[in-house]
Design an enzyme around this catalytic site. Sequence first.
Site, PDB file in Angstrom:
ATOM      1  CE  LYS A   7       4.319  -3.524   2.970  1.00 20.12           C
ATOM      2  NZ  LYS A   7       4.022  -2.147   2.896  1.00 20.12           N
ATOM      3  CD  GLU A  10       6.536  -0.956  -2.750  1.00 19.68           C
ATOM      4  OE1 GLU A  10       6.046  -1.990  -2.267  1.00 19.68           O
ATOM      5  OE2 GLU A  10       6.151   0.183  -2.416  1.00 19.68           O
TER       6      GLU A  10
HETATM    7  O1  LIG Z   1       3.413  -0.155   1.519  1.00 19.59           O
HETATM    8  C1  LIG Z   1       3.033   0.150   0.411  1.00 19.59           C
HETATM    9  C2  LIG Z   1       3.284  -0.716  -0.748  1.00 19.59           C
HETATM   10  O2  LIG Z   1       4.052  -1.829  -0.416  1.00 19.59           O
HETATM   11  C3  LIG Z   1       2.321   1.447   0.281  1.00 19.59           C
HETATM   12  O3  LIG Z   1       1.671   1.599  -0.938  1.00 19.59           O
HETATM   13  C4  LIG Z   1       3.269   2.583   0.547  1.00 19.59           C
HETATM   14  O4  LIG Z   1       2.558   3.798   0.581  1.00 19.59           O
HETATM   15  C5  LIG Z   1       4.364   2.682  -0.494  1.00 19.59           C
HETATM   16  O5  LIG Z   1       5.411   3.523  -0.042  1.00 19.59           O
HETATM   17  P1  LIG Z   1       5.612   4.987  -0.633  1.00 19.59           P
HETATM   18  O6  LIG Z   1       4.280   5.713  -0.408  1.00 19.59           O
HETATM   19  O7  LIG Z   1       6.721   5.593   0.155  1.00 19.59           O
HETATM   20  O8  LIG Z   1       5.930   4.828  -2.104  1.00 19.59           O
END
Ligand SMILES: O=C(CO)[C@H](O)[C@H](O)COP(=O)(O)O
Length: 300
Positions: free
Chosen positions: A173, A180
Amino acid sequence: MKIGLVGLGKMGLNLAQNMMDHDHEVVGFDLNQDFVDQAASFGAEAATSLEDLLSKLPSPKIVWLMLPAGKPTESTIATLTDTLAKGDYIVDGGNSFWKNSVEDAEKAEAKGINFFDCGTSGGQSGARSNGNFMIGGTSLESFNAALKPVFEGIAQKDGYLYTGAAGSGHYLKMVHNGIEYGMMEAIGEGFDVLEHSQFDYDNEAVARLWNAGSVVRSWLMELAEEAFAKDAKLDEIRGTMHSSGEGKWTLQESLDQQVPTPVIALSLMMRYRSMEDDTFTGKVVSALRNGFGGHAVDKA
Ligand SMILES: O=C(CO)[C@H](O)[C@H](O)COP(=O)(O)O
């Protein structure tokens, strides 16, 4: 299955409903009583404390955490490890640091408790239905015995995977979230170039177009389309990009492993940069340019 769900915030509440939709019973607890009441209104059994939640579960007990990473999760896991019995299950469904999961599992497994670290993806809508889950933990056998039937219901087709030893779920993850960061930064930068171009693009129309069969079609692009539909130039929001830690952990891991990850690294830097209106770096560089070349500085 009867599952004790601890943490009924944005993700936990949706997950509780998802579980109940698939004929599982949920006992819910949160420090915020409003969240517990909301879960109860959807059909969950309300617990008044962690102890109360445990008392309402049959053995082997399954306790599923949807808590913020760090202290809230770690202190709850420590309490559960002290309290639960051999054969019980802990599932950490938050965004915990994978090395914490490795340590948590060691302590739990020393007592015969099954420990699973479960990365949960798909956002709030995924938690509500057709989610995506990356699950490391004690063993495939103990996973199959109690958790597989739950994931069969709450995940979308092919949307869950037992990834091996404890820690591997949250490691996966972490990397997912690093990806992401890079994908979102690239989408943001692309629209920024369009915004500065000599042409008059309609951002929503562009996102919709790209979602219709282009190489960059994606859920993130769909979310961009939705955002532009509400606010064409995103005038109502600031460009500060908060972060919760997973991008940083991915970068730290890539440095430890000497794996070049320039996109993820720069995406993280851009998030940090976005948190500052001005930078001391900029002031220093501006002063130096002025010093050696007499170049103009912008006054504060
Ligand atoms: O795990 C997630 C999405 O996959 C969460 O929304 C997470 O908070 C996203 O990471 P960040 O807050 O650092 O942008």
